[in-house]
Write a protein that holds these residues in place. Sequence first.
Motif, short mmCIF file in Angstrom:
data_model
loop_
_atom_site.label_atom_id
_atom_site.label_comp_id
_atom_site.label_asym_id
_atom_site.label_seq_id
_atom_site.Cartn_x
_atom_site.Cartn_y
_atom_site.Cartn_z
N THR A 33 0.82 -1.22 0.00
CA THR A 33 0.00 0.00 0.00
C THR A 33 0.86 1.27 0.00
N GLU A 58 -13.66 -0.78 -7.02
CA GLU A 58 -13.80 -0.91 -5.57
C GLU A 58 -15.23 -1.20 -5.14
N ILE A 72 -15.35 -2.94 6.66
CA ILE A 72 -14.95 -1.61 6.19
C ILE A 72 -16.11 -0.70 5.81
N ASP A 75 -16.49 2.24 2.60
CA ASP A 75 -15.27 3.05 2.48
C ASP A 75 -14.44 2.51 1.31
N THR A 77 -11.73 3.66 -0.13
CA THR A 77 -10.28 3.64 0.09
C THR A 77 -9.90 2.40 0.89
N ALA A 78 -10.66 2.10 1.92
CA ALA A 78 -10.41 0.89 2.72
C ALA A 78 -10.59 -0.36 1.87
N GLN A 81 -7.44 -0.77 -0.18
CA GLN A 81 -6.36 -1.20 0.71
C GLN A 81 -6.54 -2.66 1.11
N HIS A 82 -7.77 -3.07 1.39
CA HIS A 82 -8.03 -4.46 1.77
C HIS A 82 -7.66 -5.41 0.63
N THR A 85 -3.84 -5.61 0.53
CA THR A 85 -3.19 -6.27 1.67
C THR A 85 -3.62 -7.72 1.86
#
Length: 137
Positions: A33, A58, A72, A75, A77-78, A81-82, A85
């Motif tokens: 990230t 997304e 999350i 969201d 952005t989350a 990121q999820h 990751t």
Amino acid sequence: GDDSGSTTPDSLTEFEALNYIASHGDLITEFGTNSSAASDHYTNYGQAEGRVLDNFDEWGYIASNTNLLDLIGADTTAAVQHYITSGFASGLTTNSFNVAAYLSSYADLSNAFGDNQDLATRHYVEHGLGEGRTVDI
């Protein structure tokens, strides 16, 4: 000129950089990230290589993995990121939500959104699932 801005015109926002990473498996492996490294990569190499800046959906990712809503919420952005990751490595799908079936199942949605699948997918994540709307596959 005014030098008060700390970013160059070619630098990506954090969200853009995360989407850039999520759009390319090799970048997920290389950068995780690290949005700063991804922005530099896009500016220095990615553009010239003809890499797509963002083909990661997304909203589709959340709609395809509704258990993420508990983790999350809506969201985006989350969500990106999820995926970077853990979702990518876990093989989570990004496009199993049948948005065409969702639209055709609910006349109010097809009247409101026409055939705009992006808006319909977002509606499902933000409202439809919580309203108990389902998608027949």
